[in-house]
Design an enzyme around this catalytic site. Structure first.
Site, PDB file in Angstrom:
ATOM      1  N   HIS A  56       0.813  -1.138   0.161  1.00  0.00           N
ATOM      2  CA  HIS A  56      -0.011  -0.173  -0.041  1.00  0.00           C
ATOM      3  C   HIS A  56       0.967   1.227  -0.098  1.00  0.00           C
ATOM      4  O   HIS A  56       0.554   2.227   0.663  1.00  0.00           O
ATOM      5  CB  HIS A  56      -0.956   0.130   1.241  1.00  0.00           C
ATOM      6  CG  HIS A  56      -2.196  -0.785   1.142  1.00  0.00           C
ATOM      7  ND1 HIS A  56      -3.150  -0.538   0.279  1.00  0.00           N
ATOM      8  CD2 HIS A  56      -2.375  -2.114   1.450  1.00  0.00           C
ATOM      9  CE1 HIS A  56      -4.080  -1.373   0.277  1.00  0.00           C
ATOM     10  NE2 HIS A  56      -3.568  -2.495   1.008  1.00  0.00           N
ATOM     11  N   ASP A  58       2.651   1.898  -3.160  1.00  0.00           N
ATOM     12  CA  ASP A  58       2.773   2.359  -4.634  1.00  0.00           C
ATOM     13  C   ASP A  58       1.923   3.469  -5.107  1.00  0.00           C
ATOM     14  O   ASP A  58       2.568   4.178  -5.691  1.00  0.00           O
ATOM     15  CB  ASP A  58       2.422   1.146  -5.367  1.00  0.00           C
ATOM     16  CG  ASP A  58       1.065   0.306  -5.497  1.00  0.00           C
ATOM     17  OD1 ASP A  58       0.484   0.724  -4.673  1.00  0.00           O
ATOM     18  OD2 ASP A  58       0.702  -0.176  -6.492  1.00  0.00           O
ATOM     19  N   GLY A 155      -9.744 -12.488  -7.122  1.00  0.00           N
ATOM     20  CA  GLY A 155     -10.155 -12.120  -5.728  1.00  0.00           C
ATOM     21  C   GLY A 155      -9.199 -12.643  -4.874  1.00  0.00           C
ATOM     22  O   GLY A 155      -9.320 -12.536  -3.547  1.00  0.00           O
ATOM     23  N   GLY A 157      -5.720 -11.903  -4.352  1.00  0.00           N
ATOM     24  CA  GLY A 157      -4.514 -11.200  -4.117  1.00  0.00           C
ATOM     25  C   GLY A 157      -3.219 -11.332  -4.667  1.00  0.00           C
ATOM     26  O   GLY A 157      -2.171 -10.883  -4.502  1.00  0.00           O
ATOM     27  N   SER A 159      -3.253 -10.586  -7.941  1.00  0.00           N
ATOM     28  CA  SER A 159      -3.302  -9.755  -9.100  1.00  0.00           C
ATOM     29  C   SER A 159      -3.837 -10.406 -10.340  1.00  0.00           C
ATOM     30  O   SER A 159      -3.240 -10.091 -11.504  1.00  0.00           O
ATOM     31  CB  SER A 159      -2.140  -9.010  -9.252  1.00  0.00           C
ATOM     32  OG  SER A 159      -2.419  -7.647  -9.190  1.00  0.00           O
ATOM     33  N   SER A 160      -4.875 -11.014 -10.433  1.00  0.00           N
ATOM     34  CA  SER A 160      -5.643 -11.338 -11.636  1.00  0.00           C
ATOM     35  C   SER A 160      -5.992 -10.398 -12.637  1.00  0.00           C
ATOM     36  O   SER A 160      -5.849 -10.373 -13.658  1.00  0.00           O
ATOM     37  CB  SER A 160      -6.651 -12.629 -11.404  1.00  0.00           C
ATOM     38  OG  SER A 160      -7.727 -11.746 -10.575  1.00  0.00           O
ATOM     39  N   ASP A 205       1.218  -3.867  -9.507  1.00  0.00           N
ATOM     40  CA  ASP A 205       1.047  -5.195 -10.169  1.00  0.00           C
ATOM     41  C   ASP A 205       1.309  -5.368 -11.685  1.00  0.00           C
ATOM     42  O   ASP A 205       1.751  -6.162 -12.137  1.00  0.00           O
ATOM     43  CB  ASP A 205      -0.548  -5.191 -10.086  1.00  0.00           C
ATOM     44  CG  ASP A 205      -0.974  -5.152  -8.441  1.00  0.00           C
ATOM     45  OD1 ASP A 205      -0.099  -5.067  -7.584  1.00  0.00           O
ATOM     46  OD2 ASP A 205      -2.365  -5.193  -8.356  1.00  0.00           O
ATOM     47  N   LYS A 253     -13.267  -6.736  -4.116  1.00  0.00           N
ATOM     48  CA  LYS A 253     -13.215  -5.257  -4.427  1.00  0.00           C
ATOM     49  C   LYS A 253     -14.319  -4.479  -4.975  1.00  0.00           C
ATOM     50  O   LYS A 253     -14.331  -3.418  -5.094  1.00  0.00           O
ATOM     51  CB  LYS A 253     -12.296  -5.191  -5.649  1.00  0.00           C
ATOM     52  CG  LYS A 253     -10.853  -5.892  -5.106  1.00  0.00           C
ATOM     53  CD  LYS A 253      -9.583  -5.196  -6.134  1.00  0.00           C
ATOM     54  CE  LYS A 253      -8.517  -4.659  -5.123  1.00  0.00           C
ATOM     55  NZ  LYS A 253      -7.498  -3.884  -5.816  1.00  0.00           N
ATOM     56  N   TYR A 261     -10.149  -0.014  -0.399  1.00  0.00           N
ATOM     57  CA  TYR A 261      -8.897   0.412  -1.031  1.00  0.00           C
ATOM     58  C   TYR A 261      -8.973   1.907  -1.560  1.00  0.00           C
ATOM     59  O   TYR A 261      -7.904   2.655  -1.185  1.00  0.00           O
ATOM     60  CB  TYR A 261      -8.703  -0.423  -2.321  1.00  0.00           C
ATOM     61  CG  TYR A 261      -7.453  -0.347  -2.922  1.00  0.00           C
ATOM     62  CD1 TYR A 261      -6.321  -0.985  -2.788  1.00  0.00           C
ATOM     63  CD2 TYR A 261      -7.266   0.760  -3.999  1.00  0.00           C
ATOM     64  CE1 TYR A 261      -5.126  -0.730  -3.080  1.00  0.00           C
ATOM     65  CE2 TYR A 261      -6.142   0.628  -4.727  1.00  0.00           C
ATOM     66  CZ  TYR A 261      -5.018   0.112  -4.430  1.00  0.00           C
ATOM     67  OH  TYR A 261      -3.869   0.338  -4.766  1.00  0.00           O
TER      68      TYR A 261
HETATM   69  P1  NG1 Z   1      -4.199  -6.245  -5.283  1.00  0.00           P
HETATM   70  O1  NG1 Z   1      -5.732  -5.733  -5.132  1.00  0.00           O
HETATM   71  O2  NG1 Z   1      -3.972  -6.995  -4.482  1.00  0.00           O
HETATM   72  O3  NG1 Z   1      -4.284  -6.710  -6.812  1.00  0.00           O
HETATM   73  C1  NG1 Z   1      -3.635  -3.748  -4.815  1.00  0.00           C
HETATM   74  C2  NG1 Z   1      -3.245  -2.619  -5.623  1.00  0.00           C
HETATM   75  C3  NG1 Z   1      -1.796  -2.424  -5.813  1.00  0.00           C
HETATM   76  C4  NG1 Z   1      -1.214  -2.112  -4.322  1.00  0.00           C
HETATM   77  C5  NG1 Z   1      -1.960  -3.217  -3.478  1.00  0.00           C
HETATM   78  C6  NG1 Z   1      -1.438  -2.845  -2.193  1.00  0.00           C
HETATM   79  C7  NG1 Z   1      -4.817  -2.975  -7.971  1.00  0.00           C
HETATM   80  C8  NG1 Z   1      -4.903  -3.368  -9.270  1.00  0.00           C
HETATM   81  N1  NG1 Z   1      -3.825  -2.956  -7.260  1.00  0.00           N
HETATM   82  O4  NG1 Z   1      -3.269  -4.909  -5.140  1.00  0.00           O
HETATM   83  O5  NG1 Z   1      -1.507  -1.429  -6.815  1.00  0.00           O
HETATM   84  O6  NG1 Z   1      -1.524  -0.942  -4.012  1.00  0.00           O
HETATM   85  O7  NG1 Z   1      -3.078  -3.361  -3.511  1.00  0.00           O
HETATM   86  O8  NG1 Z   1       0.248  -2.770  -1.996  1.00  0.00           O
HETATM   87  O9  NG1 Z   1      -5.662  -2.265  -7.264  1.00  0.00           O
HETATM   88 MG    MG Z   2      -6.168  -6.722  -8.692  1.00  0.00          MG
END
Ligand code: NG1
Ligand code: MG
Length: 509
Positions: A56, A58, A155, A157, A159-160, A205, A253, A261
């Site tokens: 969290h 980036d 979903g 985590g 990053s699909s 991601d 999400k 988020y």
């Molecule tokens: P996830 O939701 O795990 O893909 C999200 C954000 C990242 C980063 C992380 C926390 C998206 C696509 N990605 O990752 O950029 O902020 O949370 O470090 O929302």
């Molecule tokens: Mg994602």
């Protein structure tokens, strides 16, 4: 650097995955022929990622250290040159086939209010369309027939979503005649594309997905511009492994996810604005590449310039930069005292904005539902976490003796988890439990990975302890919590992954 074209699956996957992947690719191409009655012309491939450290931060434009995993999204494509008609199908039945047209101006309509898998395709397509226009391409987009096969759990985590957007953006660029695609361009367009689908995400991601090189983690910097540097783990006497464990708590999400988020993104941005005001930064906050246009890193640089006379903070040495971060932590402790958070009225008062103006400026794109904004806690997490990433990197480039290295890396990961749980409030009891169990069974460092609130955890484990850690999870977490879970699902729960390769293009015909 350009997105590479693979000539064999060995270019893309590790040796031990080739047999499985060969079968999977063959079945994808066979299915393509069945669905569309013609062969696919090419496959665009982008992987999921696990974040090792830097959570969290980036979207506050601080460096992060993710790595790509083997699981990925494949898009087999045939081009329909004469009309902008798109058909997308998925090898998994739960994602029904979709068809749509894009008008001649290349504007792709996305309804982000509905949870719809094809939105992620449209997001990549829309970004590609913008980039093509910038490159001077006129006329309608080439139509596409697409078959998707994804192995990154949705979903979960890992990053699909980024794997999906990066693949679709890559596919759309290729379908429109771009023979060489610059990784930075692709990545930047995928970052902005994802923001069209409901989340004000940072760029970690997509960077991991596009840039990663097999065998190395990817150190991503956002300033002065997006760069990704491969970072190898030093060859220690102990073989170390990153183990990823699913909590099977879905970080959804589109219900609590975006609220949480996007709220964190707003809180960090507001913390930056408030700090800039408190310290009367003359130049104010410069516009930058963060989702809401200003960031804690922007405040950091402006503060260093005004108070410490640093002209270009991007050139500051790591030691100095760490000292600055430590100063910022004290500033936040002193100047943002309210543990209970700040109301819209209070923030508006500091920033000389009415509540309507505040909402308009920071919360109009994605409204957030909350009474208070925890500026103190969020800023503390960000500055401390940015410092941990730098320490982690330093340990890798200048390692102490073997045993100490692993312990120290692990401690930093554990500290991240504590901060995510207590200060950033993005963990959940299940993730905390997986971390606790792993540590008791010999993990050096255990933490959530990605956005949190569910999804996956990542653990730095010496190879000889992996079986013990797995057993602890199976006996004390999975079997207890999900007594009906079958072995196949349990198989999916725990992944031992080496750092994998990033985006690839594969020409079939
Ligand atoms: P996830 O939701 O795990 O893909 C999200 C954000 C990242 C980063 C992380 C926390 C998206 C696509 N990605 O990752 O950029 O902020 O949370 O470090 O929302
Ligand atoms: Mg994602």
């Amino acid at each position: 650097m350009e997105v590479p074209t693979a000539t064999s699956l060995k270019d893309i996957y590790p040796e031990d995955a080739i047999t499985t992947q060969t079968k999977r690719w063959q079945s994808l191409l066979t299915k393509f022929q069945q669905v569309y009655n013609r062969p696919a012309e090419f496959v665009a491939r982008s992987p999921g990622r696990v974040n090792i450290i830097g959570e969290h931060i980036d979207y506050s434009l601080y460096e992060v250290l993710p790595m790509a995993i083997t699981a990925d999204v494949l898009m087999a494509v045939a081009i329909v040159p004469d009309k902008s008609h798109f058909t997308i199908t998925n090898t998994q039945d739960r994602f029904p086939a979709r068809e749509f047209d894009v008008p001649d101006d290349g504007k792709v309509e996305i309804d982000a209010s509905s949870l719809e898998w094809s939105n992620y395709f449209k997001a990549g397509l829309s970004g590609a369309s913008e980039l093509l226009k910038k490159k001077g391409k006129t006329g309608p987009l080439a139509g596409m027939q697409v078959l998707v096969d994804g192995t990154v759990p949705a979903g979960g985590g890992l990053s699909s979503s980024a794997a999906f957007t990066c693949s679709s953006a890559l596919a759309a660029m290729v379908a429109n005649g771009q023979s060489s695609i610059d990784k930075t361009e692709l990545c930047e367009l995928a970052i902005t594309s994802e923001r069209a689908v409901g989340v004000n995400s940072g760029g970690m991601d997509q960077s991991a997905s596009v840039f990663s090189i097999a065998g190395a983690a990817t150190y991503v910097s956002f300033l002065p511009s997006l760069t990704a540097t491969p970072v190898k783990f030093p060859d220690t006497g102990t073989e170390l492994v990153f183990v990823i464990a699913q909590s099977f708590v879905a970080a959804d999400k589109h219900t609590s996810g975006p609220v949480c988020y996007n709220l964190r993104v707003v809180e960090c941005t507001l913390a930056a604005a408030v700090l800039a005001k408190i310290f009367a930064l003359k130049k104010g906050l410069a516009k930058d590449a963060s989702p809401l246009g200003t960031s804690l890193r922007g405040f950091h640089d402006a503060y260093a310039e005004q108070k410490e006379g640093v002209e270009d903070n991007k050139k500051t040495s790591i030691v100095e930069f760490q000292a600055q971060l430590a100063t910022l932590v004290t500033l936040v402790e002193d100047y943002l005292p309210q543990e209970e958070g700040y109301t819209r009225e209070q923030i508006g008062f500091i920033l000389d904005l009415s509540v309507d103006e505040l909402n308009d400026k920071y919360m109009s794109k994605f409204p957030v539902r909350t009474e208070t904004f925890k500026l103190r806690q969020r800023a503390l997490h960000v500055f401390n976490e940015a410092g941990r990433v730098l320490k982690f990197r330093k340990l890798l480039s200048d390692p102490p003796s073997d045993g100490d290295l692993l312990k120290e890396l692990g401690t930093l990961m554990n500290d991240t988890q504590d901060s995510c749980r207590d200060i950033y409030e993005c963990s959940c009891p299940e993730l905390d439990e997986l971390c606790q169990l792993a540590r008791s069974a010999g993990s050096y460092g255990s933490r959530l990975t990605g956005a949190g609130w569910g999804g996956c955890s990542v653990h730095l484990v010496p190879k000889e302890k992996v079986e013990g850690v797995k057993k602890a999870w199976i006996d004390k977490y999975y079997r207890k919590k999900f007594p009906d879970m079958d072995d196949a699902k349990l198989e999916e729960a725990i992944v031992v992954s080496k750092p994998g390769s990033g985006s690839f293009l594969f020409k079939v015909t």
